[in-house]
Design an enzyme around this catalytic site. Structure first.
Site, PDB file in Angstrom:
ATOM      1  N   GLY A 236       0.827  -1.201   0.000  1.00  0.00           N
ATOM      2  CA  GLY A 236       0.000   0.000   0.000  1.00  0.00           C
ATOM      3  C   GLY A 236       0.862   1.252   0.000  1.00  0.00           C
ATOM      4  O   GLY A 236       1.976   1.249  -0.523  1.00  0.00           O
ATOM      5  N   SER A 237       0.357   2.305   0.617  1.00  0.00           N
ATOM      6  CA  SER A 237       1.042   3.596   0.564  1.00  0.00           C
ATOM      7  C   SER A 237       2.216   3.633   1.536  1.00  0.00           C
ATOM      8  O   SER A 237       2.184   2.994   2.598  1.00  0.00           O
ATOM      9  CB  SER A 237       0.059   4.720   0.912  1.00  0.00           C
ATOM     10  OG  SER A 237      -0.249   4.698   2.289  1.00  0.00           O
ATOM     11  N   GLU A 256       5.661  -3.577   0.609  1.00  0.00           N
ATOM     12  CA  GLU A 256       5.680  -3.265  -0.822  1.00  0.00           C
ATOM     13  C   GLU A 256       4.917  -1.956  -0.983  1.00  0.00           C
ATOM     14  O   GLU A 256       3.694  -1.920  -0.901  1.00  0.00           O
ATOM     15  CB  GLU A 256       5.037  -4.391  -1.639  1.00  0.00           C
ATOM     16  CG  GLU A 256       5.771  -5.715  -1.567  1.00  0.00           C
ATOM     17  CD  GLU A 256       7.156  -5.669  -2.162  1.00  0.00           C
ATOM     18  OE1 GLU A 256       7.441  -4.749  -2.953  1.00  0.00           O
ATOM     19  OE2 GLU A 256       7.974  -6.549  -1.827  1.00  0.00           O
ATOM     20  N   LEU A 257       5.653  -0.874  -1.222  1.00  0.00           N
ATOM     21  CA  LEU A 257       5.073   0.454  -1.154  1.00  0.00           C
ATOM     22  C   LEU A 257       5.074   1.133  -2.517  1.00  0.00           C
ATOM     23  O   LEU A 257       4.959   0.479  -3.537  1.00  0.00           O
ATOM     24  CB  LEU A 257       5.819   1.275  -0.091  1.00  0.00           C
ATOM     25  CG  LEU A 257       5.903   0.583   1.284  1.00  0.00           C
ATOM     26  CD1 LEU A 257       6.718   1.402   2.261  1.00  0.00           C
ATOM     27  CD2 LEU A 257       4.515   0.292   1.842  1.00  0.00           C
ATOM     28  N   CYS A 290       2.151   0.683  -8.882  1.00  0.00           N
ATOM     29  CA  CYS A 290       3.312   1.313  -8.249  1.00  0.00           C
ATOM     30  C   CYS A 290       4.554   1.235  -9.115  1.00  0.00           C
ATOM     31  O   CYS A 290       5.539   1.935  -8.847  1.00  0.00           O
ATOM     32  CB  CYS A 290       3.572   0.696  -6.877  1.00  0.00           C
ATOM     33  SG  CYS A 290       3.670  -1.092  -6.873  1.00  0.00           S
ATOM     34  N   GLU A 384       4.214   9.837  -5.944  1.00  0.00           N
ATOM     35  CA  GLU A 384       3.573   8.796  -6.763  1.00  0.00           C
ATOM     36  C   GLU A 384       2.182   9.277  -7.155  1.00  0.00           C
ATOM     37  O   GLU A 384       1.306   9.427  -6.308  1.00  0.00           O
ATOM     38  CB  GLU A 384       3.467   7.496  -5.972  1.00  0.00           C
ATOM     39  CG  GLU A 384       2.804   6.375  -6.751  1.00  0.00           C
ATOM     40  CD  GLU A 384       2.696   5.107  -5.932  1.00  0.00           C
ATOM     41  OE1 GLU A 384       2.968   4.032  -6.487  1.00  0.00           O
ATOM     42  OE2 GLU A 384       2.333   5.195  -4.745  1.00  0.00           O
TER      43      GLU A 384
END
Length: 487
Positions: A236-237, A256-257, A290, A384
């Site tokens: 996520g963020s 996992e960003l 992402c 992002e």
């Protein structure tokens, strides 16, 4: 879109608590991302349900860790089979709950099947190593071996943009490794994960081996803080991910960003190929990836040609109903996200940037947009965007392009289009990212590879084999040889 498009969708879905479907309520409304109407309802777990799920996972720990590899493999094979049988249904579900065009949705189902197939294979490869220890006189007579053992109950929090495959990347390695799990899927796209729960409930996994619980963020605090859980994997963020890590206590954390991936086009690149791939990498799934292409860096000798080709290709993209086979661009996950993207573009234009194509929005839809001359200190360059927008900028030397790519808080993947192998290796040596992709976009992910980032992009690696490393621990057996037994 009218109701006839959704007559195949059940009116409500249960959550899964300790392997069992529970129709606790209809508290979570799932919105059709195309028209904003309520498509279905999902049961939402409260803190008590999450506590019971964690307790069940902890209670199941010993039984599941003792399961032989063939039984874990059989469960995973069942999931692959059922995903194949239900792929059309799941593709339509993704189109409704995530606004994902059907072609992208089908591709995600195929990837989910790949991920579970990899887990099938890896479930029988979790071994160890014989290790001689006679490295000096004092160690003579000592021998050892080690093996990998399951870490125990784990928690997962998955995102909205790949509801099937990113969920698969969490639960498939856990089943392969023998770890009970509690999963909180994204509240905006919970249906796909619940279908996976329905499929898992068809197997003989021991009670407590899995729970899949849509929940409010506050209700899921225990998934981060409860010490019975030995690992947290979050996608996520960055703001949320790093905050969770700070509260996770003693457990392992995999994050996992985000990213704002750059793609470099060198002067000797195959420009037709580069443009074709960049347009896909920047705008598939309306940029909600992402590793989507956000920054396009092109050698000044070829930027005019690349600019013209990009604009031409972008103008040909079809935007519309995700359930329409012709659609390439669907809606963003919410109207608020579409508004945010438009705000960032307006900020860039006010700072001197030029919109070459796109720049318009209607409701949750935002046009594919290419922006040139964006100041490097603005959000469109530095953060992002997670939307269908890419920036274009020239460079004069390959070293300059590498430095500009590295000028980011993120470091997930980068793409390089070049025929110069020296430049390719320079990029591999110097780029501060988790993955360097040669002659393709950073948006490429093959589900077997070690995937993850550095800096604000995350911690640890996914990919089934590499996830299993985090889901298991080495256990050493050491002994001292006492010589021949007396007669």
């Amino acid at each position: 879109m009218n109701a006839r498009h959704r007559d195949w969708l059940p009116e409500s879905f249960p959550y899964y608590l300790a392997n069992e479907a529970v129709h606790a309520n209809r508290d979570l409304a799932v919105v059709d991302k195309f028209d904003g109407t309520i498509a279905t309802h999902v049961a939402r777990a409260d803190a008590d349900a999450i506590e019971r799920a964690i307790a069940a996972a902890a209670g199941c720990r010993d039984e599941l860790r003792r399961w032989p590899a063939w039984r874990r493999k059989r469960v995973l094979e069942h999931v692959v089979k059922r995903l194949g049988e239900r792929r059309d249904e799941l593709a339509k579900i993704l189109a409704v709950e995530a606004g994902k065009p059907l072609n992208d949705a089908r591709g995600e189902i195929e990837r989910g099947m790949d991920t579970f197939t990899l887990a099938v294979e890896e479930s029988t490869r979790i071994g160890g190593e014989w290790m001689p220890l006679d490295i000096s006189e004092r160690a003579e007579g000592y021998r050892s071996f080690w093996q990998r053992v399951p870490i125990g109950p784990v928690s997962f929090i998955s995102p909205f943009n790949f509801p099937i495959n990113l969920t698969a990347h969490k639960i498939a390695p856990a089943i392969a490794a023998g770890c009970p799990f509690v999963l909180k899927p994204a509240s905006r796209t919970p249906i796909s994960a619940l279908v996976l729960g329905e499929i898992l409930a068809e197997t003989d996994l021991p009670k407590g081996a899995f729970s899949i619980l849509p929940a409010e963020r506050a209700a899921a605090d225990a998934l981060t803080e409860d010490e019975r859980l030995k690992l947290l994997s979050f996608t996520g963020s960055p703001d949320v991910g790093w905050a969770l890590k700070a509260r996770a206590g003693k457990k392992k954390v995999v994050l996992e960003l985000g990213g704002n991936a750059a793609c470099i086009v060198d002067r000797d690149a195959d420009l037709e190929h580069a443009v074709e791939r960049i347009v896909v990498g920047a705008f598939y799934q309306s940029g909600q990836s992402c590793i989507g292409v956000q920054r396009i860096l092109v050698h000044s000798a070829v930027i005019d040609e690349v600019r013209a080709k990009l604009v031409e290709r972008i103008l040909g993209l079809v935007q519309g109903d995700p359930l329409d086979e012709a659609t390439f661009l669907g809606p963003l996950i919410s109207e608020g996200d579409s508004e945010r993207v438009a705000e960032w573009i307006a900020e860039a234009v006010a700072g001197g940037a030029r919109v070459l194509v796109g720049g318009t929005r209607e409701g949750s839809f935002h046009a594919a947009t290419l922006v040139e001359d964006c100041p490097r200190d603005l959000r469109l360059e530095r953060e992002e965007v997670f939307g269908p927008v890419a920036t274009l900028a020239p460079f004069d030397s390959f070293e300059e392009a590498i430095a500009r790519t590295n000028d980011s808080a993120y470091g997930l993947q980068a793409g390089i289009f070049t025929r110069d192998f020296g430049n390719a290796m320079y990029a591999f040596d110097e780029l501060e990212v988790g993955g360097v992709v040669l002659n393709d976009v950073p948006s490429v992910r093959v589900d077997a590879m070690p995937y993850g980032g550095v800096k604000d992009s995350g911690l640890g690696r996914e990919g089934v084999r590499f996830a299993i490393e985090d889901l298991t621990e080495r256990r050493l057996f050491l002994w001292r040889s006492m010589g021949p037994r007396p007669k």
